[in-house]
Design a protein around this motif. Structure first.
Motif, short mmCIF file in Angstrom:
data_model
loop_
_atom_site.label_atom_id
_atom_site.label_comp_id
_atom_site.label_asym_id
_atom_site.label_seq_id
_atom_site.Cartn_x
_atom_site.Cartn_y
_atom_site.Cartn_z
N PHE A 316 45.19 43.67 36.55
CA PHE A 316 45.38 42.54 37.31
C PHE A 316 46.48 42.50 38.31
O PHE A 316 46.33 42.26 39.37
CB PHE A 316 45.53 41.38 36.31
CG PHE A 316 44.41 40.93 35.65
CD1 PHE A 316 43.62 39.71 36.27
CD2 PHE A 316 43.91 41.29 34.51
CE1 PHE A 316 42.44 39.30 35.54
CE2 PHE A 316 42.88 41.02 33.87
CZ PHE A 316 42.23 39.72 34.42
N ASP A 414 52.57 36.55 36.63
CA ASP A 414 52.13 38.11 36.20
C ASP A 414 52.37 37.97 34.42
O ASP A 414 53.08 36.97 34.31
CB ASP A 414 52.67 39.22 36.76
CG ASP A 414 51.93 40.46 36.35
OD1 ASP A 414 50.99 40.47 35.45
OD2 ASP A 414 52.18 41.41 37.40
N CYS A 445 43.72 29.68 36.73
CA CYS A 445 43.33 30.72 35.48
C CYS A 445 42.19 31.68 35.70
O CYS A 445 41.26 31.45 35.27
CB CYS A 445 43.45 30.07 34.09
SG CYS A 445 44.83 29.13 33.88
N PRO A 446 42.26 32.75 36.48
CA PRO A 446 41.26 33.62 36.50
C PRO A 446 40.85 34.64 35.31
O PRO A 446 41.92 34.80 34.60
CB PRO A 446 42.02 34.74 37.55
CG PRO A 446 43.11 34.72 37.72
CD PRO A 446 43.62 32.95 37.37
N SER A 448 38.90 37.22 35.25
CA SER A 448 38.67 38.58 35.77
C SER A 448 39.48 38.99 36.84
O SER A 448 39.83 38.09 37.46
CB SER A 448 37.19 38.83 36.11
OG SER A 448 36.98 38.07 37.30
N GLN A 449 39.51 40.17 37.02
CA GLN A 449 40.23 40.89 38.44
C GLN A 449 39.55 40.23 39.74
O GLN A 449 40.08 39.96 40.73
CB GLN A 449 40.28 42.28 38.50
CG GLN A 449 41.33 42.88 37.22
CD GLN A 449 41.56 44.02 37.32
OE1 GLN A 449 41.56 44.92 38.38
NE2 GLN A 449 41.16 44.80 35.92
N LEU A 452 40.66 36.75 40.32
CA LEU A 452 42.12 36.49 40.64
C LEU A 452 42.23 36.93 42.03
O LEU A 452 42.92 35.83 42.79
CB LEU A 452 43.03 37.86 39.94
CG LEU A 452 44.13 38.09 40.42
CD1 LEU A 452 45.21 36.70 40.58
CD2 LEU A 452 45.04 39.13 39.84
N ARG A 470 47.89 32.34 37.16
CA ARG A 470 48.43 32.86 35.99
C ARG A 470 47.17 34.02 35.72
O ARG A 470 46.26 33.60 35.46
CB ARG A 470 48.88 31.93 35.07
CG ARG A 470 47.74 31.12 34.46
CD ARG A 470 48.47 30.19 33.50
NE ARG A 470 48.77 30.89 32.40
CZ ARG A 470 48.46 31.22 31.29
NH1 ARG A 470 46.96 31.20 31.15
NH2 ARG A 470 49.02 31.63 30.20
N TYR A 471 47.77 35.26 35.35
CA TYR A 471 46.88 36.29 34.98
C TYR A 471 47.72 37.27 33.96
O TYR A 471 48.98 37.23 34.04
CB TYR A 471 46.39 37.06 36.23
CG TYR A 471 47.49 37.53 37.11
CD1 TYR A 471 47.97 38.71 37.09
CD2 TYR A 471 47.75 36.61 38.06
CE1 TYR A 471 49.17 39.07 37.95
CE2 TYR A 471 48.89 36.91 39.10
CZ TYR A 471 49.54 38.06 38.87
OH TYR A 471 50.45 38.55 40.21
N ASP A 476 40.41 44.37 33.06
CA ASP A 476 39.45 43.39 32.80
C ASP A 476 38.75 43.65 31.25
O ASP A 476 38.99 44.88 30.61
CB ASP A 476 38.19 43.64 33.64
CG ASP A 476 38.47 42.65 34.98
OD1 ASP A 476 38.73 41.67 34.75
OD2 ASP A 476 37.88 43.12 36.01
N GLY A 500 41.10 31.56 31.43
CA GLY A 500 41.63 33.03 31.35
C GLY A 500 40.75 34.19 30.81
O GLY A 500 39.87 33.96 30.47
N THR A 501 41.64 35.25 30.47
CA THR A 501 40.68 36.48 29.78
C THR A 501 40.36 36.04 28.46
O THR A 501 39.71 37.19 27.57
CB THR A 501 41.51 37.55 29.99
OG1 THR A 501 42.80 37.46 29.41
CG2 THR A 501 41.76 38.04 31.35
#
Length: 616
Positions: A316, A414, A445-446, A448-449, A452, A470-471, A476, A500-501
């Motif tokens: 990320f 980050d 809030c992604p 995935s890249q 983002l 925020r990531y 991924d 998010g993830t």
């Protein structure tokens, strides 16, 4: 058996002769390289403090004397020499040795030290306690690796210098500039002042003048005259102006000289600062040549140095780096700010291409945010790239210097969520709470890249006011695309909500539930402020049940706001909130920590099954 294998007590360490001590330092460096190559960790800083750590353990009894690290990533040698050598194979692993000082591990670790610039504050508190309780032990603050760029260090030194407490501050200087006076003249002056003969003469002169009539007044007068002429001829160090007696610089790899200097300052009854010059990565060529790379490193081949055992997967942070670099070419008003994490946040490419628009302010997160406010007020578009756990220290500036004026500052947060081996002090699990509490703040809030990159462009070029993106650390998961709609999977029995993830675990949980005959609808929130309550309400009206999963502490979490908003809309039904609870999460691999917290796919599926059985 190596010499290091025989050092199982302070007495054994103190019994070594000069030749054995040199051998021990070599063996410690070999031990560090081989072990950190397997576990990952902070290598370069620890290679640089081998002799200093050995000297400290010989001069001070750290089971009673208080040794405060700042920051604690340079404590590996201390751990090796204080009974934890055999546990080093578990460094930063779940249930194993922590990568930072931890009082629960050893009495020789008096305090947690994961963030920078706080050691003098903590040390002064301990020194004052010693005075108030009429006890007798030494308090030493070991600062290094840029901690002096943080304002808290100066606040503490300003207070400590006036306190007259017996306090030793060791400045481990591995390349940073301190003051113009720390140079050739200062080194010459230090050699004169720290010669054994000089110190004995000074001590004898004080003893003689104390016995003659008016001798104390004479001593004070001559001392003031000496200090006056010294300042006229050589100037003073910044530390002396703050009330510290300054010693140094001294070669931090000359063990004999270090021990002498430490014993000298140990006898002083007021605040002193010992300036030690070390080389980051000392003794291991790849770390000497690339100390920034080996500051914090994952698994590597010790024979091949930098070359990792497996290929590098885009992270990320890499995506942020590419996106902000491209945006910098597109929009000349964009500038970037970081707090001593240029490489870590991925701003090194932007800095290379647009050096006049990239600012590394040192370990000064509060200053970074306030400066961003000034830039934004005058028409620039600042992007502040800071790790979640470090941005905590700028909360007041987020409120006062950005949000209160509605300024357009983009925060690239980050290391959001669990980060793994660095543990409690570095998990980014509080920003959901503190960012959402800031009026006007928008939080994206992604998952995935790809998301983002898209969200960062929108935050910079299209949105207004303060925005946080925020990531997490790392790469991924199974979800790699861009979701056009919040619903990733339709279902009829229960609604699973996340952001998010963590969506990867939730999607996997939905598949496990399907095998049990449960149809789960999965909603991914692209923003946690503002919240899309309408979509969640519509889904829950259909399924009648809800589970919210999030990689954040429970206080101020998204799930609680969703629950209150749904109740206000008259939407009810069984609900389960799955989060990290009201606690600090230990270090360990993220999958292990997910299992610990009940956020892995199986645990989430089990929790959803209970909800569907009305056992929530």
């Amino acid at each position: 058996m190596t010499l290091l294998d025989t050092i199982n007590s302070r007495e054994a360490l103190c019994a070594l002769n000069d030749a054995q001590l040199r051998q021990l330092c070599d063996e410690i460096r070999q031990f560090l390289v081989l072990n950190v190559a397997r576990t990952g960790g902070h290598l370069a800083s620890n290679l640089g403090v081998v002799e200093l750590s050995v000297a400290l353990e010989r001069v001070f009894d750290t089971s009673r004397d208080r040794l405060l690290f700042d920051v604690g990533h340079q404590s590996y040698v201390h751990k090796i020499l204080t009974g934890r050598r055999d546990e080093f194979r578990t460094l930063r692993m779940f249930g194993g040795l922590a990568g930072f000082p931890k009082p629960s591990e050893s009495v020789t670790d008096p305090f947690v030290a994961g963030h920078a610039s706080s050691s003098v504050s903590t040390a002064l508190g301990m020194a004052r306690t010693r005075t108030l309780q009429h006890e007798d032990y030494h308090v030493v603050a070991l600062m290094g690796d840029g901690a002096m760029t943080g304002g808290l260090a100066y606040e503490a030194m300003n207070d400590a210098g006036e306190s007259s407490e017996q306090l030793i501050v060791i400045l481990n200087d591995n390349g940073m500039s301190i003051t113009p006076n720390v140079g050739g003249i200062a080194q010459h002056l230090a050699l004169i002042r720290t010669r054994p003969g000089y110190y004995r003469i000074k001590k004898a002169y004080r003893a003689v003048t104390a016995k003659v009539p008016g001798g104390k007044c004479l001593y004070r007068l001559t001392h003031r005259l000496k200090e006056h002429w010294k300042r006229m001829l050589f100037g003073t160090t910044f530390f002396e102006e703050m009330g510290f007696e300054y010693y140094g610089p001294v070669d931090g790899h000359d063990l004999k000289r270090l021990e002498y200097m430490l014993r000298l300052v140990k006898d002083r009854r007021h605040p002193v600062l010992l300036h030690v010059i070390t080389q980051k990565g000392k003794g291991y060529a790849p770390a000497e040549e690339n100390p920034d790379v080996f500051h914090g490193i994952g698994h590597f081949d010790p024979e091949k140095g930098m070359e990792p055992r497996c290929g590098h997967l885009p992270t990320f942070s890499d995506t942020f780096s590419e996106t902000i670099d491209a945006l910098g070419a597109q929009e000349p008003r964009i500038c970037a700010i970081t707090a001593a994490m240029l490489r870590g946040t991925g701003l090194d490419a932007f800095a290379a291409h647009y050096p006049e628009r990239c600012f590394d302010v040192g370990i000064a997160e509060g200053h970074a945010v306030s400066m961003a406010g000034g830039l934004a007020k005058q028409g620039m578009i600042p992007v502040v790239a800071i790790y979640s756990t470090f941005l905590q220290r700028a909360y007041d500036m987020l409120l006062q210097d950005v949000a209160m004026l509605g300024l357009h500052v983009v925060f690239a947060v980050d290391r959001a969520g669990l980060v793994g081996g660095d543990g409690e002090t570095h998990h980014g699990v509080f920003d959901v709470n503190y960012l959402r509490s800031v009026p006007g703040m928008q939080v994206l809030c992604p998952a995935s890249q790809a998301e983002l990159g898209q969200m960062l462009r929108r935050a910079v070029l299209e949105m207004t006011g303060p925005v946080a993106v925020r990531y997490p650390r790392g790469c991924d998961g199974a979800f790699t695309g861009i979701a056009e709609q919040p619903c990733l999977r339709e279902g009829s029995d229960i609604t699973l909500v996340t952001y998010g993830t963590l969506v990867n675990e939730v999607l996997a949980a939905a598949k496990l539930l399907e095998a049990r005959g449960i149809s789960a609808e999965v909603l991914k929130l692209p923003s946690i402020k503002p919240l899309d309550v309408r979509t969640v309400a519509a889904s829950m009206r259909k399924t009648g049940r809800l589970l919210v999963a999030e990689e954040a502490v429970c206080i101020g979490c998204v799930g609680k706001e969703l629950l209150a908003s749904l109740r206000a809309r008259g939407v009810g039904g069984p609900v389960r909130l799955c989060n990290l609870g009201d606690r600090f999460i230990p270090h360990g691999a993220v999958p292990e920590l997910y299992r610990l917290a009940g956020l892995d796919a199986k645990s989430l599926a089990d929790a959803a099954w209970e909800v569907c059985q009305n056992e929530a």
